[in-house]
Design an enzyme around this catalytic site. Sequence first.
Site, PDB file in Angstrom:
ATOM      1  CB  SER A   1      27.292 -17.880 -21.362  1.00 38.23           C
ATOM      2  OG  SER A   1      25.880 -17.744 -21.346  1.00 38.23           O
TER       3      SER A   1
ATOM      4  CE1 TYR B   1      26.950 -22.734 -23.672  1.00 36.01           C
ATOM      5  CE2 TYR B   1      25.690 -21.331 -22.195  1.00 36.01           C
ATOM      6  CZ  TYR B   1      26.491 -21.482 -23.298  1.00 36.01           C
ATOM      7  OH  TYR B   1      26.845 -20.372 -24.044  1.00 36.01           O
TER       8      TYR B   1
END
Length: 252
Positions: free
Chosen positions: A144, A157
């Site tokens: 990501s 995350y």
Amino acid sequence: MRGLQGKVGIVAGGGRGIGAATARRLAEEGVCVVIGDIAEEWAVKTAAEISAAGGAAIGVQLDGTRADSQAAIVAAALDKFGTLDFYHSNLAGGTEGDIDALNCTEEVLDRSFALNAKSHFLATQAALPVLIERGGGAMIYTSSGAAIAGNPFQVAYPMAKNAIHALVRHVARKYGKKGIRANGICPGLVLTEAVAQHLSEDYVQTSLKALPHTRLGKPEDIAGAVAFLASGDGEWVNGQVWHVNGGSLQRD
């Protein structure tokens, strides 16, 4: 893409969103696709749609955080199609409660690392021996842009997604001489079903204004990058983490 016809690939997290778009694109290129998802019904539905369109696909239940489940999806590929050419590890999630370093609980941290780091490690352990035995293949991981962007409102995350980058480089360095290619993709803001549910129209428009592009991302944008990395055209790409983001992050 060159060299995809007749290949066999696994798409983990392929029931919807980026994974489903990737499974469809790969099938259009002639790949036999094994779709895994924690929601088995999503995987089966996407596989059925591909089959109805003339492609070859099966859908199976996959809990990517469990080694036995990862081993089972690799076995399913071998049982159904006889080989495995690449594994696209596309699992992500666990962001609820992920706030900042002082307000993220240990439970949230553990869940994020299980989904966003451990699952990719277990996918590697399950698929890599098969790829090495057959003489080579590709591991393709979804990371990501959050891994490197710097975000004051999220900590677990990005930390977990950063771990994928280390895994990519380890696999490429360690097993490249055995014919293994390992690469990662960092999507920018892609309007999947799951993302769209949590974004206001104001947020979408603000994000678009800040982007040096005419639109936000589509799942098909990431699918194209995965198809390239799995194909013969991507044979000399190894140990890289690509940012596919419309220019939101610009990096060498």
